[in-house]
Scaffold this active site. Structure first.
Site, short mmCIF file in Angstrom:
data_model
loop_
_atom_site.label_atom_id
_atom_site.label_comp_id
_atom_site.label_asym_id
_atom_site.label_seq_id
_atom_site.Cartn_x
_atom_site.Cartn_y
_atom_site.Cartn_z
N HIS A 472 0.83 -1.21 0.00
CA HIS A 472 0.00 0.00 0.00
C HIS A 472 0.86 1.26 0.00
O HIS A 472 0.72 2.14 -0.85
CB HIS A 472 -0.93 -0.02 1.22
CG HIS A 472 -1.74 1.24 1.37
ND1 HIS A 472 -3.05 1.32 0.95
CD2 HIS A 472 -1.44 2.45 1.88
CE1 HIS A 472 -3.51 2.55 1.19
NE2 HIS A 472 -2.54 3.25 1.76
N GLU A 473 1.76 1.35 0.97
CA GLU A 473 2.60 2.56 1.07
C GLU A 473 3.48 2.72 -0.15
O GLU A 473 3.76 3.83 -0.59
CB GLU A 473 3.44 2.53 2.35
CG GLU A 473 2.62 2.56 3.64
CD GLU A 473 1.60 3.69 3.70
OE1 GLU A 473 1.84 4.74 3.07
OE2 GLU A 473 0.56 3.51 4.36
#
Ligand SMILES: [Zn+2]
Length: 685
Positions: A472-473
């Site tokens: 995600h990041e």
């Protein structure tokens, strides 16, 4: 020049860094350098703006808007270092500087945005933007600046400005009161337990934590403290039904009576926001917030939320039926405080996934290099070369140089994955240098996680959640690294709040993608791949509870919207009754599934930055799920797909209308069906 504005010659922030990609020379930068550069940077920007205002010539795009984009270079350098240090390696001295600088920075911004001469110039450029020969990105930049100034009150007369100042001041105080009431009420609502037997169901560590919580407050026995949302983690475990009821009622009753009552505070906040919106020329606070969003209008938000209500209600009802049956075996008539407990039993019975054992397949460096980086290479052609010669701001930080498929320079990626004192919780991406053709800069981005490091000599293993978080990041990092805009204002992740999570959510799709997973998920001791049956179980377990999860989220979102659709003349009455009526009217009132946050503890919207914007999470997930479908329809993990997504969406940052960028990829507007299907709320297509 006063001493506060002077910048000593040896301050490394005084000039642009000469390290590769303008990576800040961390080793030589002290907190005092940051403080000095922040103060000098504000003074410098003020002088730059005064200089542009002093010009006798007609304001133009170049002499006004571009000049603003170029202004504040020193301040920018100082903030990018200081802001990142504040999140990742805070110290008491840093906090002290932060407290000193915060009000000065707010006053600096206000002085610029409420400068009538500056607004007059922007307004003049704005008036002729369509006929001044500007390209689309330039027109958008003018509109962006104009909106900022309008929202700050630049169009108001003196009386209006004075009232706006009062409203902002009162709202800021009320938000603080709301947050403080909530904190104190939450502490006061912690549930006392005399006898350890009542805690049956909790593990030894949790019982010890409850004992410690009691001792910390000088109490005998045990104390179950509360977390922010309605659902309390202990409710999934406690076998004592009466204790479950007490915990649940303590949670939903927080800050709704007595000394720390947030009912009148919330009501007053909503009223003052309505008045402020009217003053600034908007029908309601929601209209004001949405002016700076992808959704644009309250109608668009309503249409999306409403389209999800029936399926969520139906699914929550189906889940309730399964839970009722299970509870009946214990002679229990299912109540709201039983939901999590029986839901956990269903999960354990139907979808046994041993999350602890899973960690052996997820070694941090393999996940990063053979998973995250590899997916980015297959999709976008990006290559990642370690640069141990480049130092981060802490020994934990590692630096990679990113190059294109053709070997062209892209930027730097910094990874700071371990938890430590002085780092805030959670995971995030931020920038040290924003990409911009105007300034000739390439992106330097950083990902922070809070993984517990393994003992020396042992590999660090991740949970499945942490693997997802890393993907995600990294999706945010890709957004920053792919940026190819002219103006720094639009670089990478500089998009509206209801859009910014979309590319990062999309990147999560590769975590369990078979070709990627097979490459990185290898057992740390045996090198065996993760068995397919485990992957299937993970997938199946994901769907259970989505009816409940979606409904409680939608209820909170619709409640947020209701509070922020008030007009100054509306009668509110009792806030609890207002809440009840709003939920009933939206079709999401449920005895068994209360909103994720109720009014009196809805911190995001009354004391955080999410007023009228709590919908953003699901809005960007609709775009995400629809894009995942697009990747799948087009063959998944292929360079052609990655290149299209990068070129049409990631690279344009905030420089085009986000929904236009979405349409350029998808070929049409977003459809909520893929999200409903992903959550098991609609039949598979
Ligand atoms: Zn995110």
């Amino acid at each position: 020049m006063s001493t506060a504005e002077a910048l000593s010659a040896d301050n490394p922030l005084a000039t642009p860094s000469d390290l590769p990609f303008r990576l800040p020379p961390f080793a030589g930068i002290t907190l005092e350098h940051c403080r000095e550069a922040l103060l000098a940077g504000m003074a410098e920007q003020r002088r730059e703006v005064d200089a542009l205002l002093a010009s006798a010539e007609e304001p133009t795009f170049e002499s006004t808007v571009v000049a603003l984009e170029r202004s504040g270079a020193l301040l920018d350098r100082a903030w990018s270092v200081f802001g990142n240090l504040s999140s990742s390696v805070a110290t008491p001295r840093l906090r002290e500087i932060e407290r000193e600088i915060a009000p000065l920075a707010a006053a600096h911004d206000d002085a610029l945005r409420l400068d009538p001469a500056l607004f007059a110039r922007i307004d003049a450029v704005h008036a002729v933007r369509e006929t001044a020969g500007l390209d689309a990105e330039q027109v958008r930049l003018v509109e962006r600046y104009h909106l900022d100034f309008v929202l700050a009150g630049a169009r108001l007369d003196d009386a209006g400005r004075a009232r706006l100042g009062e409203l902002n001041q009162q709202l800021s105080e009320l938000s603080t009161t709301f947050g403080q009431n909530l904190q104190l009420a939450t502490e006061a609502a912690a549930v006392r337990v005399a006898d350890a037997a009542e805690l049956d169901g909790l593990d030894d560590e949790e019982v010890a934590a409850a004992a410690r919580a009691a001792t910390d407050r000088g109490l005998e026995g045990y104390l179950l403290t509360l977390v922010l949302p309605t659902g309390q983690p202990v409710l999934a475990k406690l076998r004592d039904r009466e204790l479950r009821r007490r915990v649940f009622e303590a949670s939903v009753g927080r800050a709704s009576a007595g000394e720390h009552d947030n009912r009148p505070v919330a009501e007053r906040i909503a009223r003052l926001r309505a008045e402020r919106a009217r003053l600034l020329g908007f029908a309601t606070h929601a209209d004001l917030v949405l002016a700076d969003s992808t959704a644009r209008t309250t109608g668009a938000v309503d249409a999306m939320l409403r389209s999800m209500v029936p399926a969520s209600v139906a699914n929550a009802e189906a889940e309730a039926a399964a839970l009722r049956e299970l509870a009946a075996r214990d002679g229990v008539e299912l109540a709201a405080w039983d939901w999590a407990f029986y839901s956990e039993r269903v999960r354990a019975e139907r979808y046994a996934v041993d999350t602890t054992a899973l960690r052996s397949w997820f070694e941090l460096d393999r996940v990063l290099v053979d998973g995250v980086f590899r997916a980015a290479e297959l999709l976008y052609g990006f290559r990642f070369t370690p640069r141990p010669d480049l130092a981060g701001y802490h020994p934990d930080v590692r630096v990679w140089e990113v190059t294109d498929a053709d070997g062209g320079e892209v930027g730097l990626y910094l990874g700071d994955f371990f938890a430590r004192e002085g780092k805030r919780g959670g995971a995030w991406m931020s920038s040290f240098v924003r990409q911009s053709r105007l300034l000739g800069t390439s992106p330097v981005v950083v990902n922070n996680l809070n993984v517990t490091p393994a003992p020396a000599g042992r590999p660090t293993l991740l949970t499945l959640d942490e693997v997802n978080t890393l993907f995600h990041e990294f999706g945010h990092a890709l957004h920053g690294l792919s940026s190819a805009v002219t103006y720094p204002r639009f670089a990478g992740t500089a998009v509206p709040r209801d859009f910014v999570e979309f590319p990062s959510q999309v990147n999560e799709m590769w975590a369990l993608w078979p070709e990627v997973l097979a490459h990185y998920a290898r057992h740390v001791d045996t090198d065996e791949p993760l068995p397919a049956s485990v992957v299937e179980a993970i997938d199946a377990a994901r769907l259970w509870g989505e009816g409940f999860g979606t409904l409680e989220y939608l209820a909170a979102t619709l409640l947020d919207q209701a509070w922020h659709r008030l007009t100054p003349g509306d009668e509110v009455g009792d806030p609890v009754e207002f809440e009840r009526a709003a939920l009933a009217e939206a079709g999401v009132a449920s005895e068994l599934v209360p909103p994720r946050y109720r009014t009196t503890y809805f911190q995001h919207v009354f004391a955080g930055g999410y007023s009228a914007g709590y919908y953003s999470y699901i809005w960007s997930e609709v775009l995400d799920a629809d894009t995942v479908e697009w990747f799948k329809e087009n063959g998944g993990l292929r360079r052609e797909n990655g290149d299209a997504f990068r070129e049409r969406l990631l690279s344009v940052g905030g420089s085009v209308d986000p929904l236009e960028a979405f349409r350029a990829v998808r070929g049409r507007d977003a459809d909520p069906m893929p999200l409903l299907r992903r959550r098991g709320l609609a039949p598979a297509g």
